[in-house]
Design a protein around this motif. Structure first.
Motif, PDB file in Angstrom:
ATOM      1  N   ALA A 149      -3.174   5.097  -0.364  1.00 24.67           N
ATOM      2  CA  ALA A 149      -2.563   3.908  -0.961  1.00 24.67           C
ATOM      3  C   ALA A 149      -2.837   3.912  -2.460  1.00 24.67           C
ATOM      4  O   ALA A 149      -3.982   4.024  -2.890  1.00 24.67           O
ATOM      5  CB  ALA A 149      -3.113   2.645  -0.318  1.00 24.67           C
ATOM      6  N   LEU A 150      -1.776   3.774  -3.258  1.00 20.50           N
ATOM      7  CA  LEU A 150      -1.867   3.938  -4.707  1.00 20.50           C
ATOM      8  C   LEU A 150      -1.613   2.649  -5.485  1.00 20.50           C
ATOM      9  O   LEU A 150      -1.436   2.683  -6.696  1.00 20.50           O
ATOM     10  CB  LEU A 150      -0.858   5.013  -5.160  1.00 20.50           C
ATOM     11  N   HIS A 151      -1.616   1.518  -4.805  1.00 19.31           N
ATOM     12  CA  HIS A 151      -1.271   0.259  -5.473  1.00 19.31           C
ATOM     13  C   HIS A 151      -2.289  -0.144  -6.535  1.00 19.31           C
ATOM     14  O   HIS A 151      -1.965  -0.915  -7.443  1.00 19.31           O
ATOM     15  CB  HIS A 151      -1.113  -0.859  -4.443  1.00 19.31           C
ATOM     16  N   THR A 152      -3.531   0.366  -6.445  1.00 17.87           N
ATOM     17  CA  THR A 152      -4.543   0.079  -7.465  1.00 17.87           C
ATOM     18  C   THR A 152      -5.099   1.372  -8.060  1.00 17.87           C
ATOM     19  O   THR A 152      -6.248   1.422  -8.501  1.00 17.87           O
ATOM     20  CB  THR A 152      -5.702  -0.756  -6.875  1.00 17.87           C
ATOM     21  N   ALA A 153      -4.277   2.416  -8.079  1.00 18.60           N
ATOM     22  CA  ALA A 153      -4.734   3.752  -8.478  1.00 18.60           C
ATOM     23  C   ALA A 153      -4.600   4.019  -9.969  1.00 18.60           C
ATOM     24  O   ALA A 153      -4.733   5.158 -10.406  1.00 18.60           O
ATOM     25  CB  ALA A 153      -3.968   4.824  -7.702  1.00 18.60           C
ATOM     26  N   GLY A 154      -4.367   2.988 -10.775  1.00 21.17           N
ATOM     27  CA  GLY A 154      -4.217   3.188 -12.211  1.00 21.17           C
ATOM     28  C   GLY A 154      -5.516   3.461 -12.942  1.00 21.17           C
ATOM     29  O   GLY A 154      -5.499   3.825 -14.120  1.00 21.17           O
ATOM     30  N   SER A 155      -6.655   3.317 -12.253  1.00 18.30           N
ATOM     31  CA  SER A 155      -7.951   3.636 -12.840  1.00 18.30           C
ATOM     32  C   SER A 155      -8.738   4.481 -11.846  1.00 18.30           C
ATOM     33  O   SER A 155      -8.495   4.405 -10.635  1.00 18.30           O
ATOM     34  CB  SER A 155      -8.728   2.356 -13.177  1.00 18.30           C
ATOM     35  N   PRO A 156      -9.663   5.330 -12.330  1.00 16.45           N
ATOM     36  CA  PRO A 156     -10.423   6.206 -11.432  1.00 16.45           C
ATOM     37  C   PRO A 156     -11.126   5.421 -10.329  1.00 16.45           C
ATOM     38  O   PRO A 156     -11.724   4.375 -10.576  1.00 16.45           O
ATOM     39  CB  PRO A 156     -11.432   6.879 -12.366  1.00 16.45           C
ATOM     40  N   GLY A 157     -11.031   5.914  -9.114  1.00 18.44           N
ATOM     41  CA  GLY A 157     -11.634   5.240  -7.977  1.00 18.44           C
ATOM     42  C   GLY A 157     -10.761   4.177  -7.362  1.00 18.44           C
ATOM     43  O   GLY A 157     -11.149   3.548  -6.373  1.00 18.44           O
ATOM     44  N   GLY A 158      -9.562   3.987  -7.895  1.00 10.52           N
ATOM     45  CA  GLY A 158      -8.689   2.937  -7.376  1.00 10.52           C
ATOM     46  C   GLY A 158      -7.856   3.346  -6.177  1.00 10.52           C
ATOM     47  O   GLY A 158      -7.401   2.484  -5.417  1.00 10.52           O
ATOM     48  N   ALA A 159      -7.631   4.636  -5.986  1.00 12.25           N
ATOM     49  CA  ALA A 159      -6.853   5.104  -4.832  1.00 12.25           C
ATOM     50  C   ALA A 159      -7.635   4.852  -3.547  1.00 12.25           C
ATOM     51  O   ALA A 159      -8.869   4.940  -3.515  1.00 12.25           O
ATOM     52  CB  ALA A 159      -6.529   6.584  -4.981  1.00 12.25           C
ATOM     53  N   HIS A 208       0.846  -1.192   0.000  1.00 12.55           N
ATOM     54  CA  HIS A 208       0.000   0.000   0.000  1.00 12.55           C
ATOM     55  C   HIS A 208       0.888   1.252   0.000  1.00 12.55           C
ATOM     56  O   HIS A 208       1.000   1.967   0.993  1.00 12.55           O
ATOM     57  CB  HIS A 208      -0.922  -0.009   1.214  1.00 12.55           C
ATOM     58  N   PHE A 209       1.520   1.503  -1.140  1.00 16.19           N
ATOM     59  CA  PHE A 209       2.463   2.613  -1.250  1.00 16.19           C
ATOM     60  C   PHE A 209       1.735   3.924  -1.534  1.00 16.19           C
ATOM     61  O   PHE A 209       0.767   3.960  -2.296  1.00 16.19           O
ATOM     62  CB  PHE A 209       3.454   2.349  -2.384  1.00 16.19           C
ATOM     63  N   GLY A 210       2.222   5.010  -0.933  1.00 15.87           N
ATOM     64  CA  GLY A 210       1.624   6.305  -1.226  1.00 15.87           C
ATOM     65  C   GLY A 210       2.064   7.381  -0.257  1.00 15.87           C
ATOM     66  O   GLY A 210       2.907   7.148   0.623  1.00 15.87           O
ATOM     67  N   ILE A 238      -3.395  11.085  -7.673  1.00 16.48           N
ATOM     68  CA  ILE A 238      -4.451  10.160  -7.261  1.00 16.48           C
ATOM     69  C   ILE A 238      -4.747   9.138  -8.347  1.00 16.48           C
ATOM     70  O   ILE A 238      -4.927   7.949  -8.063  1.00 16.48           O
ATOM     71  CB  ILE A 238      -5.724  10.942  -6.873  1.00 16.48           C
ATOM     72  N   LEU A 239      -4.810   9.595  -9.588  1.00 19.32           N
ATOM     73  CA  LEU A 239      -4.968   8.686 -10.734  1.00 19.32           C
ATOM     74  C   LEU A 239      -3.586   8.454 -11.319  1.00 19.32           C
ATOM     75  O   LEU A 239      -3.059   9.263 -12.078  1.00 19.32           O
ATOM     76  CB  LEU A 239      -5.903   9.301 -11.771  1.00 19.32           C
ATOM     77  N   ILE A 240      -2.946   7.341 -10.934  1.00 17.06           N
ATOM     78  CA  ILE A 240      -1.550   7.124 -11.279  1.00 17.06           C
ATOM     79  C   ILE A 240      -1.217   5.637 -11.246  1.00 17.06           C
ATOM     80  O   ILE A 240      -1.702   4.902 -10.380  1.00 17.06           O
ATOM     81  CB  ILE A 240      -0.627   7.901 -10.305  1.00 17.06           C
ATOM     82  N   ASN A 241      -0.410   5.207 -12.185  1.00 16.49           N
ATOM     83  CA  ASN A 241       0.127   3.849 -12.176  1.00 16.49           C
ATOM     84  C   ASN A 241       1.534   3.918 -11.598  1.00 16.49           C
ATOM     85  O   ASN A 241       2.472   4.360 -12.260  1.00 16.49           O
ATOM     86  CB  ASN A 241       0.151   3.277 -13.589  1.00 16.49           C
ATOM     87  N   ILE A 242       1.681   3.517 -10.348  1.00 12.11           N
ATOM     88  CA  ILE A 242       2.974   3.652  -9.676  1.00 12.11           C
ATOM     89  C   ILE A 242       3.957   2.559 -10.093  1.00 12.11           C
ATOM     90  O   ILE A 242       5.111   2.573  -9.656  1.00 12.11           O
ATOM     91  CB  ILE A 242       2.823   3.654  -8.143  1.00 12.11           C
ATOM     92  N   TYR A 243       3.504   1.632 -10.941  1.00 10.82           N
ATOM     93  CA  TYR A 243       4.374   0.544 -11.371  1.00 10.82           C
ATOM     94  C   TYR A 243       5.005   0.815 -12.734  1.00 10.82           C
ATOM     95  O   TYR A 243       5.589  -0.072 -13.334  1.00 10.82           O
ATOM     96  CB  TYR A 243       3.595  -0.769 -11.374  1.00 10.82           C
TER      97      TYR A 243
END
Length: 230
Positions: free
Chosen positions: A166-176, A98-100, A211-216
């Motif tokens: 937490a940005l681990h699933t933030a690659g799509s809207p509502g994922g953060a 849960h990185f962020g 907030i809308l970001i692919n951290i990978y």
């Protein structure tokens, strides 16, 4: 079918364990534990930036009886853990990748025990991403603790809003995933600052670059959501 069900249960359990809440507050070296915390009913995140739960988490609009006192200019520390009353430093404060970022806001109120968080919030601390280290990594390395300095604020009651995203699933809207807790404090001293700020909801957009970001993938410089630190 049994394998798929078992895998689903394991994934679900891992996700819940990885969730977390800010639970304790320190003023200087004094541990106030959870005495002035508006503790959320669970360690699950808020996921809608347009929800009133963005203020102080689910049910956080209702105050508690305790108030912690701190002088303007003093050190304050918020503390996060995955499970209620588990302050063991051997357990990650917020695990499961849960990185962020980690941020702290404050809001001046008439009465910290009754304020609903609908006022103006100004940011007093933030840690985003630097040289491969996220704010949540620092929480895990410091037994869930994030220290900041209280600005030279005018005396009175305030809410302190501690937040990790937490940005681990933030690659799509509502994922953060947003994890926040509000603490009730009284600031003493002769300070005069009365910063203007932002409102929750309203401070963040679901499409904000932090907030809308692919951290990978390579995202360059990370832009921390919200206003600058006062």
């Amino acid at each position: 079918m049994r394998f798929l069900l078992a895998a689903s249960l394991i994934t679900s359990a891992t996700t819940v364990v990885a969730h977390s809440t800010f639970q304790q507050l320190w003023v200087g070296d004094t541990d106030h534990a959870g005495s002035c915390a508006r503790q959320p009913p669970s360690n699950s995140p808020v996921t809608s930036v347009s929800s009133q739960d963005m203020r102080c988490n689910v049910g956080g609009g209702a105050g508690v009886s305790g108030i912690c006192e701190a002088a303007a200019g003093s050190k304050m520390t918020v503390e996060m853990h995955a499970q209620p009353n588990d302050r063991s430093c051997s357990n990650e404060a917020i695990g499961g990748n849960h990185f962020g970022p980690v941020m702290v806001y404050m809001s001046k109120v008439d009465d910290a025990t009754t304020a609903d968080g609908s006022g103006s919030w100004f940011k007093v601390s933030e840690e985003g991403y630097n040289d491969g280290v996220w704010g949540t990594d620092s929480l895990n390395a410091n037994c869930g603790k994030h220290e900041f300095t209280v600005p030279d604020l005018a005396p009175g009651d305030y809410l302190v809003r501690a937040e990790a995203i937490a940005l681990h699933t933030a690659g799509s809207p509502g994922g953060a995933q947003f994890y926040m807790t509000c603490f009730q404090v009284t600031i003493t001293g002769s300070g005069s600052m009365n910063p203007q700020g932002v409102s929750f909801p309203g401070a963040y957009s679901a499409n904000d670059p932090g907030i809308l970001i692919n951290i990978y993938q390579d995202f360059g410089e990370y832009i921390i959501p919200g206003p600058p630190v006062v």
